[in-house]
Design a protein around this motif. Sequence first.
Motif, PDB file in Angstrom:
ATOM      1  N   THR A 111     -23.170  -6.703 -32.786  1.00 50.05           N
ATOM      2  CA  THR A 111     -23.020  -8.049 -33.343  1.00 50.05           C
ATOM      3  C   THR A 111     -24.080  -8.280 -34.396  1.00 50.05           C
ATOM      4  N   TYR A 163     -14.346  -7.759 -36.541  1.00 45.55           N
ATOM      5  CA  TYR A 163     -14.081  -9.174 -36.266  1.00 45.55           C
ATOM      6  C   TYR A 163     -15.229  -9.990 -36.846  1.00 45.55           C
ATOM      7  N   SER A 204     -16.515 -14.062 -37.238  1.00 42.68           N
ATOM      8  CA  SER A 204     -16.284 -15.438 -36.757  1.00 42.68           C
ATOM      9  C   SER A 204     -17.080 -16.425 -37.599  1.00 42.68           C
ATOM     10  N   SER A 205     -16.746 -17.719 -37.461  1.00 44.81           N
ATOM     11  CA  SER A 205     -17.467 -18.762 -38.186  1.00 44.81           C
ATOM     12  C   SER A 205     -17.825 -19.890 -37.226  1.00 44.81           C
ATOM     13  N   ARG A 209     -14.610 -22.229 -36.021  1.00 41.10           N
ATOM     14  CA  ARG A 209     -13.493 -21.659 -35.271  1.00 41.10           C
ATOM     15  C   ARG A 209     -12.505 -20.935 -36.193  1.00 41.10           C
ATOM     16  N   GLU A 210     -12.982 -20.517 -37.346  1.00 40.73           N
ATOM     17  CA  GLU A 210     -12.199 -19.642 -38.203  1.00 40.73           C
ATOM     18  C   GLU A 210     -12.585 -18.197 -37.887  1.00 40.73           C
ATOM     19  N   TYR A 211     -11.696 -17.285 -38.159  1.00 36.77           N
ATOM     20  CA  TYR A 211     -12.052 -15.880 -37.942  1.00 36.77           C
ATOM     21  C   TYR A 211     -11.309 -14.985 -38.926  1.00 36.77           C
ATOM     22  N   ALA A 270     -10.165 -10.801 -38.971  1.00 38.44           N
ATOM     23  CA  ALA A 270     -10.071  -9.628 -38.102  1.00 38.44           C
ATOM     24  C   ALA A 270      -9.297  -8.507 -38.794  1.00 38.44           C
ATOM     25  N   VAL A 277     -15.563  -7.691 -28.304  1.00 37.77           N
ATOM     26  CA  VAL A 277     -15.932  -9.080 -28.631  1.00 37.77           C
ATOM     27  C   VAL A 277     -16.107  -9.827 -27.315  1.00 37.77           C
ATOM     28  N   SER A 314     -14.630 -14.753 -27.232  1.00 39.71           N
ATOM     29  CA  SER A 314     -13.301 -14.799 -27.855  1.00 39.71           C
ATOM     30  C   SER A 314     -12.759 -16.218 -27.946  1.00 39.71           C
ATOM     31  N   LEU A 333      -9.719 -17.623 -30.333  1.00 37.41           N
ATOM     32  CA  LEU A 333      -8.745 -16.604 -30.713  1.00 37.41           C
ATOM     33  C   LEU A 333      -7.419 -16.869 -30.013  1.00 37.41           C
TER      34      LEU A 333
END
Length: 1211
Positions: A935, A986, A988-989, A992-994, A996, A1055, A1058, A1061
Amino acid sequence: PGAGGWSPLSSDRYQWLEVDLGGRTRITAVATQGRYGSSDWQTAYLLMFSDTGHNWKQYRQEGSIGAFAGNSNADSVVQHKLQHQVIARYVRLIPLNWNPNGRIGLRLETYGCPYNSDVLSFNGQSSLLYRLTPRPRQMSSESISLKFKTLKNSGILLHAEGQNGHSLTLELEKGKLHFSPDIRYLVTLGSLLDDQHWHHVAVEHHSNHLKLTVDKSTEWVHISPTFAHWDHDQMILGAQQGFSYRSFYGCLENPVYNGLNLVDLAKQKDQRVTVKGNVTFSCSEPVFVAMTFTGPQSFLRLPRRIDQSSLGISVGLQFRTWNKAGLLLTFELPNREGRVWLYLSKARTHLQIHKSGRAPLELNAGSALNDGQWHSVDLISAGGRLTITVDGDEGASAHASPSFLITTGGHIFFGGCPTEENSQECLNPFKAFQGCMRLLTVDNRPLDLIKVQQRLIGNYSHLQIDMCGIIDRCSPSHCEHGGSCSQSWSTFHCNCSGTGYSGATCHSSIYEQSCEAYKHKGNISGYYYIDVDSSGPIKPQLLYCNMTEDNTWMVIHHNNTDLTRVQPSPEVNQHVVHFEYASDEEQLAAIISLSEHCEQEIAYHCRKSRLLTSPEGSPLSWWVGGPGVGQMHTHWGGAPPGSQQCACSLQDNCVDSRYHCNCDADSNEWTNDSGLLTHKETLPVRSLVLGDIQRHGSESTYKVGPLRCHGDKNVWNAAFFDKETSYLHFPTLHGELSADISFLFKTTSSSGVFLENLGIKDFIRIELNSSNEVLFSFDVGNGPLEVSVKAGSPLNDNRWHRIQAERNVKEASLRLDELPAVTQEAPADGHIHLQLNSQLFIGGTASRQKGFRGCIRSLQLNGVTLDLEERAKITPGVQAGCPGHCSSYGSLCQNQGRCVERPTSFSCDCSSSAYTGPFCNKEVSASFKSETSVTYAFKEQMVNELNRSSSASSSFPSSIYSDITLKAENVSLSFRTSQSPALLLYVSSYHREYFAVLLSKPVLTNYSSVGVYLKAHFEGKPFIFCQIDQNPKEDFNLTSGVEFNGIRSLVLGRVHDSEGLDPDLAQIASLGFTGCLSAVLFNSISPLKAALLHPKTSPVTVTGPLIQSICGFTSANLSHATETTHHLSGKRPLVNAIRSDSALIGGVIAVVIFVTVSALAIMARFLYRRKCTCQRQEVKTVKPEDNPELPFRSRITSQNGPTENQKEYFI
C-alpha cells in the motif's frame, strides 16, 4: 666509356658500371655526378655489392627501398650516406632512369676504408674443437660473436658444453638460426640465412637474461638463475660431436668467445685446439648463378634444341618463392600439336599437357613449396615414360606413360611469356612466376646464365641475373601482439585471430580501456575484456564490470575473497596469506593508475585475538600492498596510512577507548575491525600476516575483498578551444612504423585542424575538412597520402563524434563514429619510417591557421592518453574540460529516466521511472503470494507531483481532504500470473472513488506489459485508452465528465479495505494476487520500487511476503546491452544471457484487462460506474529467429518464477 665519365653504348636498364675496390672495404657512402660537359646523367639507380663479383646483393634503405635518387644535371654531386655500412669488394651501379634528352652518363665515387678479418672455411666434414681449460675467468658480461655465410640451409655453427648440464648451440635450420642456451630453451631468429651473404650473430649473457642478435633482429631470452655464468669446458665450431650429418658447410668470420679470438688460436696451432678435416683460413665459395623474376613481365626464353631427332626431353631447375602460384616453364610440342606447362598451384607443382585430339594429362607433386626454401624440380620424358620429381630422393615424384611423344618443338620459356600481342609461341593461362631460379639444365646440360646476361644465349626481360632478390617480409615481423605473419613475393599479411587486436598489423585493440568506456556505449554489468593500454603491450584481461547508477566499478578478484577462519599451525606463530590476482602485475598497476578511485575491503573478526597493538607496542599483524612486491602497512581499513589504527578509532566508537582497534581490547566476545583501504599507492593487498593466533582461546577470521576501482581519468579528459588561433602543444609523436590516434570531438564549426605534427619533409595531420568530412593525411617520404570519411549528416551538430586513425607500414585507415573504416594501402617497397621532429599541435597548427574551435576529448596516441586538461590550465585561449554530454548520451537513459549533466560525465536519474540501473533499464519486480499487500499512501505533495507529471496545472487547498483532483492518470505495469480473475492494481480516494486494473478471463500463464492511460476533461467527453504489449491501443469514451478526486492510496496485491467497492470487485480484491508484478508506474510514482528499494524513506506499507526477483525481466531491458562476456577469438563482444526457465513463444492468447473507473458525482449522490474491456489481439505464432522483434532466448532461475510450462510473450 665517353669523355669525362662512363656512358654505355645502349641506354637501357640492363647496363651497369662495376668497380673493383681491390679488397674487402667498409663502404659508408657513394656519390654520383653526370658525364662532364654533356646532357648525360642518371636520375635514379640501384646499388649492388659483392665479395666475389658474383651473387650480388642489392642495397636497400629501410629494408625495402632499393632506388637511390640520382642527378638533375651533369655538374652537381649527389652524395648518399648509407644507413648501414656495407662490407664488400665489388660495387655495381645499375641506372634506372636518366635524362630523357641525353643518355646514361655518370662519374662514381665510393667512400670507406679497408676491412680486415679472420676467416675459417668448413667443407661439411670438418670442425675445430677448443678446450676451454683452464676456464676463462668469470666476467660480468659474457658474449659470443661471429659472422657466417653459407649456401646450405642447415648446419651447426657452434656448440659449447660444460658441467652441470650447461650447453649452448647455434644451429642453422631451414635458413633460420636456432639458438639453444640449454636443452630446455629454443629461440629462432632470422630467415633466408643460406643466401651466401655474410650474417652477423651475437649472444650476450646478462645475469638471468640472454640477448640474441641476428643482423638487425634482436630477442631477449629469460633463463634459469642456475645458468648465471657459462661453465663451458669445450667448444666446437662447425659441428657437434656425434652429429656429423649436421655439420656446417660455409665460412665463419671473427668468431670471438668472451674476448678470445678463436681464429688466432687455430692459426697459432694452440694445443687447446684440435682440427678435424680440412679447415682453411680463407673463404672458398662455389659459384651458383641465380636469377630473379621480379614481376609479371619477367621471362626467360631459351632457343629450340639443336638435335631435333632426339626422343624425349629433360629439364631441371631449382627455385625459391613465397607465392603459391606461378609458371615455372612452358613449351610447345612439335608441329604445334599441343603445349606443356609446369607450374605452381596451391604451393604444389603441376604438370599439364594439352595435345589436340587427346584428353589433357595432368600430374602433381610436392607440397608447401612456397616456404622461401630452395626446391628442385626435374621433368624427364624418355622411353615412353614421363616423370616429375620434386626435391630429389627426399621429395615426391609423379609418373605417367603418355601414348605420344613429349619433347619440345620450339623455345622453352621460364617464369612467364613475352607481352607482345603477336606472340603465339608462348601462352600462359596461369600467374607469372615471382621468385628466384638457379641451376637450370636442359637435356642434362647446365645453362650458363652469365652468357644469358650477356645476350649470348636466348632472351629475357625484367630479370635480375647473378642475384636472388628474395626478401623475407615476416622477419622481423611487422605483425604486433602475437599476430601470425604470412607473405607473398610482394607483400605480407597478418592473421590477428585470437589476439584481441585488429588492423593490417594487429595494432589496434578491439576492446575498451575501462568499464567506464563500455558503460557509455550502453552496456550493462557483466564480464568484459579490458585493454588498459589499448594498442600498448599489456594484454587484454577479462574483468567484471559492475555498472551502478552512481559509479562504474572494475572488479579484480584474487584467489580468496571469502571470510576465512584462521587455522593455526602448532609450529608457526604467524598466519601468512598471499593473494594472487586475476590480472597480471602490469595490468594491475595500469588499472590503479587509470582509475579515479580504488578501494579494497579488509576485515578481521576476533575473539581474544588482538590485531595491531601488543603490550610491547610493536604491531602484531600487518599487510603488504602497493606496486611491485609491495610494502608493509600497519593501518587497518578506514584509517590513514602509517596510523597503526582501525576505523573505530577515527569514529571514536571502539569497544575499549584505550585501544585503537576493537580486536585490540582482547575481549572474550566476538567483535571485528573492518573498513576500506582507499589509498591507491598502497593497493592492491598482496599478503596478510596475522600474529596473535596461538594463545589459548584465540579465534579469528579474516576477509580481503576484491580490488574495486571506478572512474576513468582518460575518458572524460577534455579541452575546449574557443579561438582558431589557440592550440595545445605536446612532445613529438613517436610512431615510426605504426601509430594510432583516437579522440572524440564536438563543434559547431565546419572546418579546423584537430592534430598536426611536422618533420623536415614528413608530416601527419587530422582535420575536419568540411561539415561532413574528416581528412587524415601524412607523408613518410613517398609523397602525401590522404584518407577521408564522409558522414551522412553534419558533424558540426555540437554532439560528440569519435575518430580513430591508424597508420602502419602496410596501410592507413580512418574511422568515424560507427561508419565502416576507410583504408588506403601504402606504396609497395616505399619508405616506411615516419620521421617527425616538431612539437605535436592539438587543436591548431604551427602556422596558427585553420585552427579548430570546439571540444576534443579522450585523445590517445598509441594507447597513451594526453592530459589535455592539465595543459589547458596553463594555455591561453583553451579551457579545461567540456560540459554538455546529455546531448550525445541522453538517449541511453530509458523508461522515462532523465539525463543529468556531471562535470566530467553524465548520469541517468531514475527517480521518475519504474526502472533502476545505470540507464533506468533494469526492471524492479517481485513475486506476490495471495496474502501479500503493498500500500502506497499518497500525501498532498505527492498529488501535486502527480499532477505536474501529467501536465496538469492547479493549486490545491491545504487540507488533505480537500477536493484534490487529478487531471490524468498514466498507469503502466508488467505481470505474470496463472490466476484469474486477479486484481493487478487498485487506487482509492477520500471520496469513495476508485481506479482498478484487473484480469478477468482465464488465460495461459504469461508475461505481459500493460499500459493504461486515463484522462478526464472538464469540458467535452472524457476518454480512456488501453494497450497490452505491442497490440494496437483501444479507446473508450465515457458518457459524462469525470474527475478522480482526493486520491488516497495505491494497492498492489490484496486489498484489505474494500469499503465502497461493488461486491464483485470486493470479492476479487479479497483474493489477493499470486504471480509476478514488475515495472509498476502510476504517473511518476513507482510503488513497487519504493517498497523494495526505499522502504524506510517511502510512504509504503507491506504486509505478507514480498520477494524481489527477476521474474519480470524482459528483452526490452536489454535493448542497449550490446556487450558483456567476450572471448579472445577476435569476435565482437556478445550479450550476457539471463537464465530463464521460460521460452519466448508467440501464440494465440486472449488476455482481457478490465479497466474499471468509478467516479462519485459530488452534486448528485449516486454512483456513476463505467467499465472498459481491453483485449489482447490474436497473433500468429512465430519462431524467434523469424521475428526481428524477438531478441534472444532467456532463462530465469528465480524460484518464484514460472514453471517450464509457463510462457512469456513479447509480441
